[in-house]
Write a protein that holds these residues in place. Structure first.
Motif, PDB file in Angstrom:
ATOM      1  N   TYR A  15     -18.745   6.578  38.707  1.00 15.48           N
ATOM      2  CA  TYR A  15     -18.105   7.208  39.860  1.00 15.48           C
ATOM      3  C   TYR A  15     -16.821   7.924  39.431  1.00 15.48           C
ATOM      4  CZ  TYR A  15     -15.427   7.703  44.175  1.00 15.48           C
ATOM      5  OH  TYR A  15     -14.663   8.209  45.209  1.00 15.48           O
ATOM      6  N   GLN A  16     -16.010   7.276  38.597  1.00 11.65           N
ATOM      7  CA  GLN A  16     -14.752   7.878  38.147  1.00 11.65           C
ATOM      8  C   GLN A  16     -15.013   9.154  37.352  1.00 11.65           C
ATOM      9  OE1 GLN A  16     -12.944   4.630  36.010  1.00 11.65           O
ATOM     10  NE2 GLN A  16     -12.223   3.591  37.885  1.00 11.65           N
ATOM     11  N   GLN A  17     -16.083   9.149  36.543  1.00  9.35           N
ATOM     12  CA  GLN A  17     -16.429  10.345  35.786  1.00  9.35           C
ATOM     13  C   GLN A  17     -16.882  11.467  36.729  1.00  9.35           C
ATOM     14  OE1 GLN A  17     -19.401   9.094  32.994  1.00  9.35           O
ATOM     15  NE2 GLN A  17     -17.952   7.876  31.748  1.00  9.35           N
ATOM     16  N   ALA A  18     -17.646  11.087  37.759  1.00 12.44           N
ATOM     17  CA  ALA A  18     -18.112  12.078  38.721  1.00 12.44           C
ATOM     18  C   ALA A  18     -16.945  12.683  39.491  1.00 12.44           C
ATOM     19  CB  ALA A  18     -19.106  11.430  39.692  1.00 12.44           C
ATOM     20  N   VAL A  19     -15.930  11.854  39.827  1.00 14.52           N
ATOM     21  CA  VAL A  19     -14.746  12.353  40.529  1.00 14.52           C
ATOM     22  C   VAL A  19     -13.983  13.339  39.648  1.00 14.52           C
ATOM     23  CG1 VAL A  19     -12.495  11.710  41.462  1.00 14.52           C
ATOM     24  CG2 VAL A  19     -14.512  10.355  42.046  1.00 14.52           C
ATOM     25  N   LYS A  31     -16.791  24.577  46.032  1.00 19.83           N
ATOM     26  CA  LYS A  31     -16.729  23.980  47.365  1.00 19.83           C
ATOM     27  C   LYS A  31     -17.673  22.775  47.494  1.00 19.83           C
ATOM     28  CE  LYS A  31     -15.387  28.288  49.670  1.00 19.83           C
ATOM     29  NZ  LYS A  31     -15.710  29.254  50.737  1.00 19.83           N
ATOM     30  N   ARG A  32     -18.091  22.265  46.355  1.00 22.52           N
ATOM     31  CA  ARG A  32     -18.996  21.124  46.343  1.00 22.52           C
ATOM     32  C   ARG A  32     -18.323  19.893  46.948  1.00 22.52           C
ATOM     33  NH1 ARG A  32     -20.983  19.478  40.538  1.00 22.52           N
ATOM     34  NH2 ARG A  32     -18.846  18.615  40.507  1.00 22.52           N
ATOM     35  N   GLN A  33     -19.098  19.094  47.668  1.00 26.30           N
ATOM     36  CA  GLN A  33     -18.570  17.882  48.295  1.00 26.30           C
ATOM     37  C   GLN A  33     -18.254  16.829  47.229  1.00 26.30           C
ATOM     38  OE1 GLN A  33     -17.899  17.453  51.644  1.00 26.30           O
ATOM     39  NE2 GLN A  33     -18.330  19.655  51.711  1.00 26.30           N
ATOM     40  N   PRO A  34     -17.264  15.978  47.473  1.00 25.02           N
ATOM     41  CA  PRO A  34     -16.916  14.938  46.493  1.00 25.02           C
ATOM     42  C   PRO A  34     -18.022  13.898  46.402  1.00 25.02           C
ATOM     43  CG  PRO A  34     -15.720  14.585  48.536  1.00 25.02           C
ATOM     44  CD  PRO A  34     -16.398  15.923  48.668  1.00 25.02           C
ATOM     45  N   PRO A  35     -18.103  13.196  45.277  1.00 24.89           N
ATOM     46  CA  PRO A  35     -19.131  12.154  45.131  1.00 24.89           C
ATOM     47  C   PRO A  35     -18.887  11.016  46.121  1.00 24.89           C
ATOM     48  CG  PRO A  35     -17.557  12.032  43.339  1.00 24.89           C
ATOM     49  CD  PRO A  35     -17.247  13.296  44.088  1.00 24.89           C
ATOM     50  N   GLY A  36     -19.957  10.357  46.532  1.00 27.23           N
ATOM     51  CA  GLY A  36     -19.844   9.279  47.502  1.00 27.23           C
ATOM     52  C   GLY A  36     -19.280   8.006  46.894  1.00 27.23           C
ATOM     53  N   ARG A  37     -18.219   7.492  47.509  1.00 29.53           N
ATOM     54  CA  ARG A  37     -17.599   6.263  46.999  1.00 29.53           C
ATOM     55  C   ARG A  37     -18.354   5.024  47.464  1.00 29.53           C
ATOM     56  NH1 ARG A  37     -11.361   4.169  48.247  1.00 29.53           N
ATOM     57  NH2 ARG A  37     -11.753   1.967  47.702  1.00 29.53           N
ATOM     58  N   TRP A  38     -18.900   5.070  48.664  1.00 28.21           N
ATOM     59  CA  TRP A  38     -19.499   3.879  49.258  1.00 28.21           C
ATOM     60  C   TRP A  38     -21.029   3.963  49.129  1.00 28.21           C
ATOM     61  CZ3 TRP A  38     -15.737   0.571  50.247  1.00 28.21           C
ATOM     62  CH2 TRP A  38     -14.463   1.084  50.476  1.00 28.21           C
ATOM     63  N   ARG A  39     -21.603   2.943  48.530  1.00 26.16           N
ATOM     64  CA  ARG A  39     -23.055   2.910  48.296  1.00 26.16           C
ATOM     65  C   ARG A  39     -23.688   1.787  49.109  1.00 26.16           C
ATOM     66  NH1 ARG A  39     -24.623   2.595  42.280  1.00 26.16           N
ATOM     67  NH2 ARG A  39     -24.563   4.878  42.419  1.00 26.16           N
ATOM     68  N   VAL A  40     -24.641   2.152  49.960  1.00 25.10           N
ATOM     69  CA  VAL A  40     -25.421   1.155  50.699  1.00 25.10           C
ATOM     70  C   VAL A  40     -26.605   0.769  49.814  1.00 25.10           C
ATOM     71  CG1 VAL A  40     -26.740   0.654  52.780  1.00 25.10           C
ATOM     72  CG2 VAL A  40     -24.757   2.181  52.895  1.00 25.10           C
TER      73      VAL A  40
END
Length: 400
Positions: A15-19, A31-40
């Protein structure tokens, strides 16, 4: 309880690398959306792990509650399964057919290839809505079909039913919860175009005009068998003495080749021959081997429907003065049914003649031809009422 939980990915290396990648791209104008922090995360009914990420915690919590509820109620569907292409599900459905005959499967294949897959093939199965199907039916009604001519109501209904069976397969395999191909209003068939009833005189005129195929026309018009069944009649299955023809097989045209197979609905049966022309068939069967065809093409071998219509039947219709009625070899079944009903045959007899799967089907098609017998019922009710009134008056007289 269903096992569903939320995972915070803030300290996860991936996740940190994706951020970091997202931030670098953002600085360059992305304008890409940020990676999702919360995973269900959860386990499906197949006990395989599933996961879905969200940018915000409330979104993840809402998804967790929804998945938990669906798992508890048994209405859970794997989100990925609804992404299957319609053409994939269509081929699964087609391969699963076990009871249909060759002709039916050939018809289904043609409708899939010409109408269903070209329209829906690349769609995700879960993306189709009821209104999409409704719009498609409108297109089938208004636009020309594969042949360049407008499709008739019966053809449109067949196309829709094939599509509906594919959608039913998607429901049965858990890809979607409900089919979008339900409760659609389909065009009503024009029964006047579907049914042609010849009189005895008209049938005889047509048979005479058919020349060497006179007896075939009479068999079609009086026995009510299908064209495929008539062309497959063998000498050993015609019993002139008992005036019966045994119907056990039929020819079908599968991609240009005539193949002999079981009769439609697997309804083997014996049909009666009118005595007045049964002896005419004796000439065709006498001295022939039991497996020899009774009705053949001029050059030998089984008759082909298109050739017979073009070369023999349609000219005979015109010569008999019956053109304009829309009569075809197949529609002589309607004549056979109407003449049998007029002669007093009950619904079970007509069902047997025609090879219908049930008497209900026979009534659906020909119920309007049977005498309604309403006057008989009214007269019987009247007699019962009069007898009851007389009895009542007699009892009142005795009491007085």
């Amino acid at each position: 309880m269903a096992r569903v939980w939320i995972e915070d990915r803030a300290n996860h290396a991936d996740y940190q690398q994706a951020v970091e990648k997202w931030q670098a791209a953002k600085r360059e104008g992305s304008k890409r959306q940020p990676p999702g922090r919360w995973r269900v995360r959860w386990y499906g009914p197949d006990n395989k792990p599933k996961a879905k990420t969200f940018a915000k915690l409330p979104q993840a919590e809402a998804e967790k509650d929804a998945i938990t509820a669906r798992l508890d109620k048994g209405s859970y569907r794997d989100p990925q399964s609804a992404k299957a292409a319609v053409k994939v599900v269509a081929e699964e459905w087609y391969r699963s057919l076990r009871r249909q005959g060759r002709t039916t499967k050939h018809d289904y294949r043609e409708l899939l290839d010409n109408y269903v897959i070209p329209r829906w093939g690349d769609w995700q199965i879960g993306a189709i809505r009821w209104e999409d199907v409704s719009d498609w039916i409108d297109d089938l009604i208004e636009k020309p079909g594969k042949s360049g001519r407008k499709l008739g109501p019966a053809r449109i209904t067949k196309i829709y039913r094939v599509f509906a069976m594919v959608m039913k397969r998607a429901v049965q395999t858990g890809r979607i919860a409900a089919s979008p191909a339900t409760e659609h209003e389909l065009p009503r068939p024009n029964e006047d175009d579907e049914h042609v009833y010849l009189t005895h005189e008209q049938l005889e005129q047509l048979a005479d005009a058919a020349g060497d195929y006179r007896r075939l026309v009479l068999v079609l018009g009086y026995c009510g068998i299908r064209w495929a069944e008539a062309t497959a009649i063998k000498a050993g299955r015609v019993n002139i003495d008992t005036r019966r023809i045994r119907i056990v097989q039929g020819y079908t045209d599968v991609r240009g080749a005539l193949e002999l197979g079981p009769v439609k609905n697997h309804e083997k049966r014996s049909v009666p021959l009118p005595r007045s022309f049964a002896d005419e068939l004796r000439e065709l069967t006498a001295g022939r081997k039991p497996d020899a065809l009774v009705f053949t093409a001029p050059e030998g071998g089984p008759l082909r429907y298109a050739n017979f219509r073009q070369r023999m039947f349609d000219p005979a219709v015109k010569a008999a003065g019956l053109d304009g009625l829309g009569i075809t070899p197949h529609k002589l079944r309607h004549t056979a049914a109407s003449l049998a009903i007029a002669a007093g045959a009950d619904v079970k007899v007509v069902q047997t003649m025609l090879g219908h799967k049930s008497a209900a089907m026979t009534l659906d098609v020909y119920g309007h031809l049977f005498p309604d017998r309403l006057d008989e019922v009214a007269d019987a009710l009247d007699a019962g009422r009069i007898a009851a009134l007389e009895k009542l008056r007699a009892s009142l007289t005795e009491a007085a």
